[in-house]
Design a protein around this motif. Sequence first.
Motif, PDB file in Angstrom:
ATOM      1  N   LYS A  65       0.823  -1.214   0.000  1.00 19.13           N
ATOM      2  CA  LYS A  65       0.000   0.000   0.000  1.00 19.13           C
ATOM      3  C   LYS A  65       0.854   1.259   0.000  1.00 19.13           C
ATOM      4  O   LYS A  65       0.470   2.291  -0.573  1.00 19.13           O
ATOM      5  CB  LYS A  65      -0.938  -0.001   1.201  1.00 19.13           C
ATOM      6  CG  LYS A  65      -1.946   1.150   1.184  1.00 19.13           C
ATOM      7  CD  LYS A  65      -2.895   1.092   2.369  1.00 19.13           C
ATOM      8  CE  LYS A  65      -3.903   2.238   2.307  1.00 19.13           C
ATOM      9  NZ  LYS A  65      -4.832   2.223   3.453  1.00 19.13           N
ATOM     10  N   SER A  66       2.026   1.178   0.622  1.00 13.96           N
ATOM     11  CA  SER A  66       2.903   2.353   0.676  1.00 13.96           C
ATOM     12  C   SER A  66       3.393   2.765  -0.709  1.00 13.96           C
ATOM     13  O   SER A  66       3.869   3.887  -0.893  1.00 13.96           O
ATOM     14  CB  SER A  66       4.111   2.071   1.576  1.00 13.96           C
ATOM     15  OG  SER A  66       5.046   1.216   0.932  1.00 13.96           O
ATOM     16  N   LEU A  67       3.269   1.876  -1.691  1.00 11.60           N
ATOM     17  CA  LEU A  67       3.726   2.174  -3.051  1.00 11.60           C
ATOM     18  C   LEU A  67       2.647   2.841  -3.897  1.00 11.60           C
ATOM     19  O   LEU A  67       2.898   3.203  -5.051  1.00 11.60           O
ATOM     20  CB  LEU A  67       4.175   0.878  -3.743  1.00 11.60           C
ATOM     21  CG  LEU A  67       5.267   0.072  -3.028  1.00 11.60           C
ATOM     22  CD1 LEU A  67       5.564  -1.213  -3.803  1.00 11.60           C
ATOM     23  CD2 LEU A  67       6.528   0.898  -2.851  1.00 11.60           C
ATOM     24  N   GLN A  68       1.449   3.003  -3.343  1.00 11.28           N
ATOM     25  CA  GLN A  68       0.372   3.666  -4.077  1.00 11.28           C
ATOM     26  C   GLN A  68       0.783   5.083  -4.469  1.00 11.28           C
ATOM     27  O   GLN A  68       1.453   5.785  -3.721  1.00 11.28           O
ATOM     28  CB  GLN A  68      -0.892   3.757  -3.223  1.00 11.28           C
ATOM     29  CG  GLN A  68      -1.789   2.546  -3.283  1.00 11.28           C
ATOM     30  CD  GLN A  68      -3.100   2.767  -2.561  1.00 11.28           C
ATOM     31  OE1 GLN A  68      -3.133   3.292  -1.448  1.00 11.28           O
ATOM     32  NE2 GLN A  68      -4.191   2.375  -3.181  1.00 11.28           N
ATOM     33  N   SER A 213       6.925   3.052   5.367  1.00  7.77           N
ATOM     34  CA  SER A 213       8.113   3.796   4.938  1.00  7.77           C
ATOM     35  C   SER A 213       8.768   3.187   3.696  1.00  7.77           C
ATOM     36  O   SER A 213       9.762   3.729   3.204  1.00  7.77           O
ATOM     37  CB  SER A 213       9.147   3.840   6.075  1.00  7.77           C
ATOM     38  OG  SER A 213       8.637   4.531   7.190  1.00  7.77           O
ATOM     39  N   LEU A 214       8.235   2.084   3.188  1.00  9.84           N
ATOM     40  CA  LEU A 214       8.880   1.419   2.063  1.00  9.84           C
ATOM     41  C   LEU A 214       9.053   2.354   0.871  1.00  9.84           C
ATOM     42  O   LEU A 214      10.100   2.360   0.218  1.00  9.84           O
ATOM     43  CB  LEU A 214       8.091   0.174   1.648  1.00  9.84           C
ATOM     44  CG  LEU A 214       8.626  -0.556   0.404  1.00  9.84           C
ATOM     45  CD1 LEU A 214      10.075  -1.005   0.611  1.00  9.84           C
ATOM     46  CD2 LEU A 214       7.751  -1.750   0.060  1.00  9.84           C
ATOM     47  N   ARG A 215       8.033   3.128   0.561  1.00 13.78           N
ATOM     48  CA  ARG A 215       8.119   4.029  -0.600  1.00 13.78           C
ATOM     49  C   ARG A 215       9.330   4.952  -0.482  1.00 13.78           C
ATOM     50  O   ARG A 215      10.093   5.120  -1.443  1.00 13.78           O
ATOM     51  CB  ARG A 215       6.847   4.870  -0.723  1.00 13.78           C
ATOM     52  CG  ARG A 215       6.893   5.879  -1.865  1.00 13.78           C
ATOM     53  CD  ARG A 215       5.669   6.769  -1.869  1.00 13.78           C
ATOM     54  NE  ARG A 215       5.626   7.678  -0.743  1.00 13.78           N
ATOM     55  CZ  ARG A 215       6.290   8.829  -0.689  1.00 13.78           C
ATOM     56  NH1 ARG A 215       7.064   9.191  -1.690  1.00 13.78           N
ATOM     57  NH2 ARG A 215       6.186   9.603   0.366  1.00 13.78           N
ATOM     58  N   THR A 216       9.513   5.531   0.689  1.00 18.54           N
ATOM     59  CA  THR A 216      10.628   6.451   0.889  1.00 18.54           C
ATOM     60  C   THR A 216      11.962   5.730   0.825  1.00 18.54           C
ATOM     61  O   THR A 216      12.914   6.207   0.190  1.00 18.54           O
ATOM     62  CB  THR A 216      10.487   7.170   2.244  1.00 18.54           C
ATOM     63  OG1 THR A 216       9.242   7.866   2.270  1.00 18.54           O
ATOM     64  CG2 THR A 216      11.618   8.153   2.459  1.00 18.54           C
TER      65      THR A 216
END
Length: 304
Positions: A65-68, A213-216
Motif C-alpha cells: 500500500k505504501s507504493l500507491q 516507509s517502504l516508498r521512501t
Amino acid sequence: MTDKDRKYETLEPKQFPLSLRESPLAPPLLYVRGSLPASDCIGIAMVGTRRPTSSARELCRRLVKSLQGTQAVVVSGLAQGIDYYCHEAALDFGIPTIAVIAQGLGVPIPGDRATLARRIIDAGGCIMTEYEEDFPSFKGNFPARNRIISGLSRATVLVQSKAKGGALITADYCLQENKLLIAVPGDFDSEAAAGPNQYLDQGKAKPVFVPESLRTIAGLPKIKTDSDAPAAVSLTQIEAIGCNLSSEALALFKQFNGFKKTFQELQNDCNLKSNNILAILTELELSGLVHSPDNFQFYFNGAT
C-alpha cells in the motif's frame, strides 16, 4: 483453456520491460501473457517464504500500500505465501504487478494461484517466463526464475524468509547487480525472519522498520496529480502570486528538478557551501517546490 488464454508475446532482449533490458541477468527470450508496464514504471521485487507467519498477509498489504501513487510495479513469483500476498495486495490497491513463473505459459497453474494469475492479467498486469509453452515446472527452474525477478526490479524487498530459501537467491542476484536490497527485520527467534535478519546483520540490506516507509526507502517519489496540492505548484504560479525565488534557488531547482538527492549528493553536485544549500532548500520547501518526508532525501518534483 480459451483462445484468449493461449495468446502470448515472444520478446527479444531489446523489447524487455523495466530494467531487465540492461540487466546482465536477462534471458535470451521472454514469453509474456498480458500487458507490459509503461516504459516509465519502476520494478520493485517483493519476495519471501511459501510458509510465512500468520501476520504476513497484513505485513505485505501495508508494504504494498505504501507504493500507491508512485510508478512502482510489484514484481514477484506467483508462489504461495509472500509472493501470493504481494500480488494480491497490488491488485487490491490498484498497483500494476508482474508474475514471473518457472514453467511454460501453456502448463496449468494449480489451485488459487490460477485465479490470481487471471486477476493479474485482467487488471492489466502480465505473467512472464523464459520457458517455452509446454515446458514443465522443474525444481531447477526456480533459481533461474529468480534472476529475472531481480533483473526487472530497481530494488528487492525481502519480506520473510528462513535462513535458507529461494527468496535469498533473489536477494543475492539483487546484490550481484549492485541494486538496493531492503529487508523487513523480525524477532530473533522467528524462523521466518532468519533470512532478512541475516542480511541486515551482515550490512547487505537496508531495513524497513515501518511498512509505510517502504516508498521512501525505495526512493519512489509520488506521481504528481491534479488533486495533489504540492504537485500543482509550478515556477510560473509561484511568480504569479508574487513569491519570487532567489537566483540561487531558481538555479538549484532547475538543475535538480525531477530528481531526489541527499544533502551529501547536493554538496557533491553543486559548488555551494553547506549553509547556502540549507538556506536554498528552506526557500524551495516553503515555496512547495521541494519536499523531504524524512529529512534525508530531498525531492525536486514540485514543477514540470
